[in-house]
Scaffold this motif. Sequence first.
Motif, PDB file in Angstrom:
ATOM      1  N   PHE A 281       0.788  -1.159   0.337  1.00  0.00           N
ATOM      2  CA  PHE A 281      -0.016   0.055   0.151  1.00  0.00           C
ATOM      3  C   PHE A 281       0.437   1.264   0.034  1.00  0.00           C
ATOM      4  O   PHE A 281       0.738   2.288  -0.512  1.00  0.00           O
ATOM      5  CB  PHE A 281      -1.147  -0.209   0.957  1.00  0.00           C
ATOM      6  CG  PHE A 281      -2.119   0.951   1.448  1.00  0.00           C
ATOM      7  CD1 PHE A 281      -2.972   1.804   0.097  1.00  0.00           C
ATOM      8  CD2 PHE A 281      -1.492   2.044   1.955  1.00  0.00           C
ATOM      9  CE1 PHE A 281      -3.790   2.533   0.757  1.00  0.00           C
ATOM     10  CE2 PHE A 281      -1.915   3.131   2.507  1.00  0.00           C
ATOM     11  CZ  PHE A 281      -4.308   3.610   1.597  1.00  0.00           C
ATOM     12  N   GLN A 282       1.881   0.702   0.529  1.00  0.00           N
ATOM     13  CA  GLN A 282       3.027   2.147   1.082  1.00  0.00           C
ATOM     14  C   GLN A 282       3.714   2.549  -0.367  1.00  0.00           C
ATOM     15  O   GLN A 282       3.572   3.696  -1.485  1.00  0.00           O
ATOM     16  CB  GLN A 282       3.827   2.220   1.884  1.00  0.00           C
ATOM     17  CG  GLN A 282       3.700   2.169   3.613  1.00  0.00           C
ATOM     18  CD  GLN A 282       4.370   2.059   4.768  1.00  0.00           C
ATOM     19  OE1 GLN A 282       4.931   1.092   4.119  1.00  0.00           O
ATOM     20  NE2 GLN A 282       4.074   2.224   5.465  1.00  0.00           N
TER      21      GLN A 282
ATOM     22  N   VAL B 275       1.027   4.180  -2.874  1.00  0.00           N
ATOM     23  CA  VAL B 275       0.960   5.828  -3.089  1.00  0.00           C
ATOM     24  C   VAL B 275       2.054   6.833  -2.885  1.00  0.00           C
ATOM     25  O   VAL B 275       1.684   7.444  -3.280  1.00  0.00           O
ATOM     26  CB  VAL B 275       0.553   6.320  -1.079  1.00  0.00           C
ATOM     27  CG1 VAL B 275       0.404   7.762  -0.415  1.00  0.00           C
ATOM     28  CG2 VAL B 275      -0.835   5.600  -0.052  1.00  0.00           C
TER      29      VAL B 275
ATOM     30  N   TYR C 258      -5.541  15.040   0.813  1.00  0.00           N
ATOM     31  CA  TYR C 258      -5.291  13.510   1.123  1.00  0.00           C
ATOM     32  C   TYR C 258      -6.087  12.611   1.369  1.00  0.00           C
ATOM     33  O   TYR C 258      -6.482  11.426   0.030  1.00  0.00           O
ATOM     34  CB  TYR C 258      -5.117  13.097   2.422  1.00  0.00           C
ATOM     35  CG  TYR C 258      -3.829  13.715   3.554  1.00  0.00           C
ATOM     36  CD1 TYR C 258      -2.764  12.794   2.954  1.00  0.00           C
ATOM     37  CD2 TYR C 258      -3.867  14.534   4.302  1.00  0.00           C
ATOM     38  CE1 TYR C 258      -1.820  13.658   3.503  1.00  0.00           C
ATOM     39  CE2 TYR C 258      -2.705  14.958   4.958  1.00  0.00           C
ATOM     40  CZ  TYR C 258      -1.435  14.459   4.565  1.00  0.00           C
ATOM     41  OH  TYR C 258      -0.946  15.079   5.104  1.00  0.00           O
TER      42      TYR C 258
ATOM     43  N   ALA D 255      -6.633   9.750  -1.936  1.00  0.00           N
ATOM     44  CA  ALA D 255      -7.050   8.168  -1.686  1.00  0.00           C
ATOM     45  C   ALA D 255      -8.132   7.845  -3.078  1.00  0.00           C
ATOM     46  O   ALA D 255      -8.287   7.275  -3.076  1.00  0.00           O
ATOM     47  CB  ALA D 255      -8.273   7.706   0.134  1.00  0.00           C
TER      48      ALA D 255
ATOM     49  N   ASN E 113      -9.844   4.373  -3.624  1.00  0.00           N
ATOM     50  CA  ASN E 113     -10.349   3.558  -2.222  1.00  0.00           C
ATOM     51  C   ASN E 113     -10.340   5.531  -1.519  1.00  0.00           C
ATOM     52  O   ASN E 113     -10.065   5.989  -0.717  1.00  0.00           O
ATOM     53  CB  ASN E 113      -9.511   2.729  -1.255  1.00  0.00           C
ATOM     54  CG  ASN E 113      -9.962   2.969  -0.366  1.00  0.00           C
ATOM     55  OD1 ASN E 113     -10.766   3.213   0.483  1.00  0.00           O
ATOM     56  ND2 ASN E 113      -9.880   1.697   0.677  1.00  0.00           N
TER      57      ASN E 113
ATOM     58  N   LYS F 116     -12.327   6.408   0.794  1.00  0.00           N
ATOM     59  CA  LYS F 116     -12.545   6.287   2.333  1.00  0.00           C
ATOM     60  C   LYS F 116     -11.499   5.887   3.177  1.00  0.00           C
ATOM     61  O   LYS F 116     -10.866   5.903   4.300  1.00  0.00           O
ATOM     62  CB  LYS F 116     -13.338   5.065   2.896  1.00  0.00           C
ATOM     63  CG  LYS F 116     -14.761   5.494   2.502  1.00  0.00           C
ATOM     64  CD  LYS F 116     -15.928   4.067   2.979  1.00  0.00           C
ATOM     65  CE  LYS F 116     -17.196   4.897   2.333  1.00  0.00           C
ATOM     66  NZ  LYS F 116     -17.749   3.604   3.185  1.00  0.00           N
ATOM     67  N   ALA F 117      -9.604   5.668   2.350  1.00  0.00           N
ATOM     68  CA  ALA F 117      -8.582   5.481   2.710  1.00  0.00           C
ATOM     69  C   ALA F 117      -7.420   6.586   3.158  1.00  0.00           C
ATOM     70  O   ALA F 117      -6.155   6.579   3.532  1.00  0.00           O
ATOM     71  CB  ALA F 117      -7.886   4.958   1.700  1.00  0.00           C
ATOM     72  N   SER F 118      -8.168   8.329   3.318  1.00  0.00           N
ATOM     73  CA  SER F 118      -6.981   8.766   3.763  1.00  0.00           C
ATOM     74  C   SER F 118      -6.876   9.228   4.904  1.00  0.00           C
ATOM     75  O   SER F 118      -5.218   9.306   4.730  1.00  0.00           O
ATOM     76  CB  SER F 118      -8.235  10.399   3.414  1.00  0.00           C
ATOM     77  OG  SER F 118      -9.324  10.426   4.587  1.00  0.00           O
ATOM     78  N   ARG F 119      -6.560   8.518   5.681  1.00  0.00           N
ATOM     79  CA  ARG F 119      -6.215   8.395   7.174  1.00  0.00           C
ATOM     80  C   ARG F 119      -4.844   7.455   6.662  1.00  0.00           C
ATOM     81  O   ARG F 119      -3.759   7.966   6.765  1.00  0.00           O
ATOM     82  CB  ARG F 119      -6.967   7.849   8.291  1.00  0.00           C
ATOM     83  CG  ARG F 119      -6.135   7.492   9.697  1.00  0.00           C
ATOM     84  CD  ARG F 119      -6.741   7.266  10.678  1.00  0.00           C
ATOM     85  NE  ARG F 119      -8.469   8.204  10.916  1.00  0.00           N
ATOM     86  CZ  ARG F 119      -7.888   8.794  11.424  1.00  0.00           C
ATOM     87  NH1 ARG F 119      -6.764   9.576  12.483  1.00  0.00           N
ATOM     88  NH2 ARG F 119      -8.761   9.846  11.792  1.00  0.00           N
ATOM     89  N   ALA F 120      -5.123   6.059   6.020  1.00  0.00           N
ATOM     90  CA  ALA F 120      -4.117   5.842   5.939  1.00  0.00           C
ATOM     91  C   ALA F 120      -3.231   6.180   5.157  1.00  0.00           C
ATOM     92  O   ALA F 120      -1.696   5.998   5.007  1.00  0.00           O
ATOM     93  CB  ALA F 120      -4.694   4.305   5.299  1.00  0.00           C
ATOM     94  N   VAL F 121      -3.690   6.923   3.804  1.00  0.00           N
ATOM     95  CA  VAL F 121      -2.495   8.026   2.562  1.00  0.00           C
ATOM     96  C   VAL F 121      -2.010   8.565   3.599  1.00  0.00           C
ATOM     97  O   VAL F 121      -0.562   8.669   3.278  1.00  0.00           O
ATOM     98  CB  VAL F 121      -3.415   8.457   1.813  1.00  0.00           C
ATOM     99  CG1 VAL F 121      -2.705   9.461   0.885  1.00  0.00           C
ATOM    100  CG2 VAL F 121      -4.057   7.403   0.603  1.00  0.00           C
TER     101      VAL F 121
END
Length: 347
Positions: A267-268, A271, A286, A290, A295, A297-302
Amino acid sequence: MEGSKMIDSDTAWSAVMRRDRAFDGQFVTGVLTTGIYCRPSCAARHPNRTNVRFFANGADARAAGLRACKRCLPDEVSRDEAAVMAAIDEIRGAEDAPSLTALAQLTGYSPTHFQRVFKRAIGLSPAAYARALREERARDALTGGTSVTGAIYEAGYSSASRFYEGTKGRLGMSASDWRDGGKGRVIHWSVIETTLGAMLVAATDKGVCCLSFNEGVDDLRARFPKAELVAGGEGFRDLFETVTATVEQPVMATAVDIPLDVKGTAFQQRVWDELRRIPAGETRSYGQLAAALGNPKASRAVGGANGANNIAVLIPCHRVIAHDGGLGGYAYGTQIKAELLRREQAE
């Protein structure tokens, strides 16, 4: 936007004008003069802005008296998302990567169409996603201290030869290096004065592994505690000079082919690849990043992947800003971030 405040009308209209597939599923475009609603990426001729209303989904658009476009089939987006998630669950749970035909049968699509749907949503084909998943599991196992052989089979590879063939050139360090935290690797480093301040740059024989500001060798050692750190080196002079020139002119960062040796999960890596696709002089939030990864909804993970980037400028995490247009944070200070952006936008 009708029924949602997540995306403002200007952002939605910009996505429509670009026919940006990353926004499909986040809203639909209602055209009052024709009485239809479409995906943001619909290939039909763009309507007049004054005749457009945006809706959170097809249900809201239908409640307003509109009908679905027969060309772009906007209501199929949710079906596509469900199919992709079902395929991901199947890939993650299988001992051997399922074939494209098997995934297509599972989701009710033809193989060719499902390949397109999956790649549009995830950015990888199903086969590439399965390979990336195995690599990520191997990294996690090796970093956690599992033996090389154990990590290979734990990650889902059927043999050691398959592992080395499948990960050649992508893990950066070898399997043993990952297990030992970089032990045995040689990293050449230098602290160079730039107009942005002192810059630490470090590289292995594969490429640049660290670029940061206002840091020194102790910070580098904290990142690579078991590697051998060597100051300077004639063999790296040209590389370090190219890196310095790129930092002084960050607009070059996505144009100059500087080899990188990066460590990250699948995933990293996605990104970081997406960061390098942002044109110099432009920024993304972000949420937008995402969405571009399929995805929304993945802004935090991004944000987490953005923060894990060890190679400033060359992987341009400074091009990611807050959703309200503010600079947001930056590991090396917002003053440097603002200056990098100013230089790019001045080109």
